[in-house]
Design a protein around this motif. Structure first.
Motif, PDB file in Angstrom:
ATOM      1  N   ILE A 194       0.839  -1.191   0.000  1.00 34.43           N
ATOM      2  CA  ILE A 194       0.000   0.000   0.000  1.00 34.43           C
ATOM      3  C   ILE A 194       0.875   1.242   0.000  1.00 34.43           C
ATOM      4  N   ILE A 195       0.255   2.359  -0.302  1.00 35.52           N
ATOM      5  CA  ILE A 195       0.968   3.628  -0.285  1.00 35.52           C
ATOM      6  C   ILE A 195       0.691   4.225   1.084  1.00 35.52           C
ATOM      7  N   ALA A 196       1.567   3.953   2.020  1.00 38.69           N
ATOM      8  CA  ALA A 196       1.317   4.327   3.402  1.00 38.69           C
ATOM      9  C   ALA A 196       1.261   5.842   3.554  1.00 38.69           C
ATOM     10  N   THR A 197       0.443   6.300   4.495  1.00 41.01           N
ATOM     11  CA  THR A 197       0.221   7.731   4.661  1.00 41.01           C
ATOM     12  C   THR A 197       1.149   8.381   5.675  1.00 41.01           C
ATOM     13  N   ALA A 198       1.692   7.573   6.577  1.00 43.41           N
ATOM     14  CA  ALA A 198       2.505   8.179   7.627  1.00 43.41           C
ATOM     15  C   ALA A 198       3.753   8.804   7.025  1.00 43.41           C
ATOM     16  N   VAL A 199       4.080   9.966   7.560  1.00 42.01           N
ATOM     17  CA  VAL A 199       5.265  10.657   7.069  1.00 42.01           C
ATOM     18  C   VAL A 199       6.478   9.794   7.339  1.00 42.01           C
ATOM     19  N   GLY A 200       7.280   9.565   6.334  1.00 38.56           N
ATOM     20  CA  GLY A 200       8.475   8.761   6.513  1.00 38.56           C
ATOM     21  C   GLY A 200       8.254   7.289   6.244  1.00 38.56           C
TER      22      GLY A 200
END
Lengths: 423, 281, 295
Positions: free
Chosen positions: A350-356
């Motif tokens: 998935i294209i994770a949302t958390a920064v970094g």
């Protein structure tokens, strides 16, 4: 006398101190978590998450229910209507989440989120997607964009080394592919939503983000009957007249669409960030198009107010039910933390949302999509998710009527506006 | 002009021919289903009709060995739920149909219509109130939360079929029983039931198949995966954006096997001439 | 006389009580509650509110898609009565005889489609009808290479016909089984006696078997008609009634425009309408049957 009392007091204290841990462990706090991670690797990862948290918090018990996407939606609908939501459950934001929020079925977690480093871990635009009336009710795990996924070799065959950035050039490409006997665009119009993305993007390119913002805020009184939306329908109709889709596209499913592109039978598809994974599955060797697969943003349309960096996309997350305990919220914080999102990105792609968390994204195409999302000038959640279920259904139906020729763009837009304004 | 032999043979040949052609048509989807389970997902996407190449034994194997999915536990759950459903359905509906067919009382016609109403309403719409009913009696996340509603849904069709059959039993038999000193219950147990094996088997099979394939009610009632029945197990192979169709085909083919086996077993009770004449003995 | 009638009721309570209670609790009560929803504009969440009276019904009656759905259902009824039931009857007459070799094998094969779950039959028939890879395509490739392959499920003109084939495929075995069960009730002696009197097979069938089978045939017809109005799973699994509602049935319409769009009241109004249609048919049919049975 005094000594007796002190002994007794000590005995009582000792007895009580032995009882306390018993009392604490007597009633574990139950957290119900409904997710749609049916694939084996997703299941294993989610089980690991739950186990790790339970190990660190022995008084919490996490009951996981794993359901397939459509089955999940059906079951959740009835359960929400019965008034007792699960503590944590899959959501895609938008209109459905809004309905649940308005009915008071979600917990307001704005406090815990803004009061800690949680808020800073994701982009404000992402949080907005999962808020209802300014109150945060859900947390995102994945946010991507819809782009054109194309076969580099097939495009090269008709003389295109890169994907067109302009609509007129795009139409020229389509005609050239057709002349070469290649199906230009694979479209699962039977499932409706693939076609809806096409119309939405045309509208976005023509009217820009401002068009959508004004329509949803009510500033644009014509709503979906605005001439720009109708023109978008016309552009779509003109595209259809070129016969760029495969035979029987009106009854084709998304699976068919993916299969056609993956096996080199069609040159491109307009699809979300999951496209490469799905395509791989449709090939005998599970490799898909490999390095032949390219991703490009939707072309700009000359004279349109939209930018090529305006994005339509979406993703998933977890919403919090109204009865959720603090333990549930804490578990959610654990789930959506950077480390775990990196693991999600690595495992589920998935294209994770958390920064970094993008370090977990390995696939070059996925990195490309993430870059598009990060640089977006305007971000719109897919219309059929963003709008209420009723209006969303009508958008899907109406686009199909344009493709089938059973309604004019004006009629289709009127139908959408009627559903949209019918609050 | 035609000899009697020919007159008997030609229709026979025609009948066999029709049956063979129909069987062929019917079996095509079955072939696709069985064979699809041996294919890779890639081959299934490009060539659903051909023979598997490569021939993947491991897909069915994994399902049966339990390395993938939870076939056996779900099978047990399905057997329990279906068994309880069929047993209760037959027991309750035999009694009710008997009363509606053989015992005159005021309001009989009305009660009969009352039960039939269940066939006329699309039950999908009543799913929320039904869910609330199940929750009220505390049967959520319990097999009985599926069994009892399933029995209730089966009532209209089963009562209709049984009542029709019971109605056709001649009055002479009932009178004969009365003379022998049996009351209505005796008549039911000693005369009606033994004569009704064909319709009992048929309604049992229909109730079984309905319960076996029921997806939505178990989905709604069960939260714990260890209670899931067979149809729910298919979710393991469905993803948000794509599904493992070859595993789904393999899985669902296996799911059909017990139901078909039970159907074949039930055929023993539905043989022409076995029940003989109703007027015998 | 009086004693007999009084002593009947405990027995009736025993025989009918459990069924009545179970049916009422899990079917009738939910249905009545759902019917009440039809008077409201409600999205199903939170308390029931926004009473609109018969508004939903007016909207429904004027809706063109609903009209299309209704027409489609009538087409399915017609097709069932003209193809499905006669086919089932023919097969039951053949396979209900003990002398027919492989009867059990054929009966099992014909019943199989009913045992397929909807998920799988939808998928398999999509394979068969697939314009690029399906059986239809293979047939055309082999015999009509120059003609363009019809996309049965993608073409609004052919999708309903394509689905009706699947409906017949799925249910003819069901009807056949019911008719076979009904056949067992006909005493063998009657057939033997007729044969000894010199009657041919077809005469035996016409004069003896069919009249005695009539009650079962009437039940089968009842299921066929009512079932045709309730058909959902098959259509849903094969395109959800689309493209452009060409194969919409009243129940898929209910699901799409009512339940999926969180328009619960409207969906209930559709359900109540379907109920009334089926009820009218049912009452008329019963009256017709009692007149026939009296003969």
């Amino acid at each position: 006398m005094k000594r007796d009392q002190s002994w007794r007091a000590a005995a009582v204290c000792l007895a009580l101190s032995l009882l306390v841990p018993w009392a604490a462990s007597a009633d574990p706090i139950k957290v119900t978590w409904w997710n749609i991670g049916t694939a084996a690797n997703d299941r294993a990862l989610n089980t690991a998450f739950a186990d790790e948290y339970m190990k660190a918090h022995p008084n919490v018990q996490i009951d996981v229910t794993v359901l397939e996407n459509e089955a999940f939606k059906s079951k959740l609908t009835t359960v929400m209507q019965s008034g007792s939501p699960p503590d944590l459950f899959q959501t895609w934001g938008g209109g459905v989440l809004t309905e649940y929020g308005k009915a008071g079925l979600l917990k307001d977690i704005t406090g815990p989120v803004k009061g800690s480093s949680w808020y800073a871990s994701q982009a404000p635009g992402v949080w907005q997607n999962y808020s209802v009336n300014g109150k945060i009710n859900a947390v995102a795990t994945d946010m991507g964009a819809i782009t054109f996924w194309y076969n580099k070799d097939l495009l090269a065959k008709v003389g295109y080394k890169t994907f067109p950035t302009d609509w007129d050039d795009f139409l020229a490409l389509v005609k050239k592919l057709k002349a070469a006997g290649i199906v230009p665009i694979a479209l699962g119009a039977g499932d409706k939503w693939p076609a809806m993305h096409m119309w939405s993007y045309i509208a976005l390119r023509l009217g820009g983000g401002q068009l959508f913002q004004d329509t949803f805020s009510g500033k644009n009184t014509k709503g979906f009957e605005d001439p720009t939306f109708i023109k978008a329908g016309q552009v779509l109709k003109d595209l259809t007249a070129l016969k760029p889709f495969q035979d029987g596209f009106l009854g084709a499913t998304y699976d068919d669409e993916a299969s056609l592109v993956a096996n080199g039978k069609a040159a491109m598809e307009l699809m979300g960030q999951w496209a490469p994974n799905v395509q791989k599955d449709k090939t005998a060797d599970k490799m898909g198009l490999g390095s032949k697969l390219g991703s490009a943003p939707f072309p700009a349309i000359k004279g349109g107010k939209g930018l090529v960096t305006d994005v339509i996309g979406g993703g998933g997350g977890y919403a919090v039910g109204k009865n959720a305990s603090d333990a549930a919220i804490d578990f959610l914080k654990f789930l959506t933390g950077k480390e775990n999102q990196i693991r999600m990105a690595e495992t589920s792609g998935i294209i994770a949302t958390a920064v970094g968390a993008e370090v977990g994204i390995k696939d070059p195409n996925a990195k490309l999509v993430k870059a598009i999302v990060d640089k977006s000038t305007f971000f719109q959640l897919y219309l059929d998710q963003f709008l209420s279920p009723a209006a969303g259904g009508v958008v899907n139906d109406s686009v199909q009527t344009i493709l089938a020729g059973t309604a004019t763009p004006a009629q289709a837009c009127a139908a959408i506006q009627a559903a949209y304004s019918d609050k | 002009m035609k000899s009697p032999l020919l007159r008997r043979l030609v229709p026979s040949i025609l009948e066999y021919f029709v049956c063979m052609v129909l069987a062929g048509i019917v079996l095509i989807p079955l072939y696709l289903s069985v064979v699809g389970g041996f294919k890779s997902s890639g081959q299934l996407a490009i060539d659903p009709l051909g023979l598997p190449n490569p021939f993947l034994w491991n897909q069915y194997g994994d399902l049966l060995l339990g390395t993938v999915g939870t076939f056996w536990r779900s099978l047990w759950n399905s057997l329990f739920v279906a068994g309880a459903t069929v047993f209760l359905t037959l027991m309750l509906c035999v009694m009710a149909a008997f009363a509606l067919a053989r015992l005159p009382f005021r309001g009989r016609g009305l009660l009969n219509t009352y039960f039939m109403l269940g066939l006329l309403f699309p039950l999908a719409v009543a799913i929320l109130p039904l869910y609330l009913q199940i929750r009220t009696v505390g049967l959520l996340d319990s097999p009985w939360g599926v069994v009892l509603p399933q029995v209730a849904f089966a009532v209209p069709m089963t009562v209709l079929l049984l009542r029709g059959f019971f109605l056709s039993i001649p009055q002479d038999l009932e009178d004969a029983c009365a003379i022998d000193g049996y009351g209505p219950l005796g008549f039911l147990f000693y005369m009606v039931l033994p004569l009704s094996t064909p319709i009992l088997s048929t309604t049992a099979v229909l109730a079984l198949v309905s319960s076996w394939n029921n997806f939505f009610l178990p989905l709604l009632v069960f939260n714990s995966e260890n209670l899931f029945t067979l149809p729910l197990g298919v979710m393991s192979f469905q993803g948000q954006h794509a599904s493992d169709w070859q595993m789904i085909l393999a899985y669902l083919t296996l799911v059909m096997v017990p139901a078909v086996a039970l159907f074949i077993a039930a055929q023993r009770y539905i043989v022409a001439g076995l029940t003989g004449g109703a007027l015998k003995g | 006389m009086m004693t007999k009638r009084r002593s009947k009721w405990p027995l009736l309570l025993l025989l009918l009580g459990p069924t009545f209670l179970l049916f009422t609790f899990f079917v009738v009560v939910p249905v009545i509650e759902a019917a009440v929803f039809s008077l409201y504009k409600w999205n199903g969440l939170g308390p029931l509110g926004d009473f609109r009276g018969l508004n939903n019904f007016w909207t429904l009656f004027q809706n063109a898609v609903f009209h299309k759905a209704l027409t489609n259902n009538l087409a399915i009824v017609f097709f069932s009565l003209v193809v499905e039931v006669p086919l089932a009857l023919y097969l039951a007459l053949i396979l209900g005889r003990s002398r027919f070799k492989f009867a059990v094998l054929f009966r099992t094969i014909f019943f199989l489609p009913y045992v397929f779950s909807e998920i799988i039959s939808g998928l398999l028939w999509q394979f068969i009808y697939h314009p690029q890879r399906g059986l239809v395509h293979a047939f055309y490739a082999a015999f009509l290479p120059d003609a363009s392959v019809p996309a049965v499920l993608g073409n609004p003109d052919t999708v309903l016909a394509g689905i009706m084939v699947v409906i017949v495929w799925k249910y003819f075995g069901f009807h056949m089984s019911i008719l076979i069960a009904g056949l067992q009730d006909i005493p063998e002696e009657l057939k033997e006696a007729a044969r000894m009197d010199g009657a041919t097979e077809s005469q035996t069938t016409r004069r003896i078997i069919l009249p005695l089978l009539l009650p079962t045939i009437l039940i089968s017809v009842f299921f066929a008609v009512v079932g045709s109005f309730q058909v959902f799973d098959t259509i849903w699994a094969m395109g959800k009634g689309d493209p452009v509602n060409a194969a919409e049935s009243v129940v898929t319409y209910l699901y799409k425009f009512g339940i999926q769009r969180f328009n619960i009241g409207y969906g209930s109004a559709v359900a109540v309408t379907i109920f009334l249609i089926c009820l009218t048919f049912s009452l008329t049919y019963n009256r017709l049957i009692s007149r026939v049975e009296k003969r």
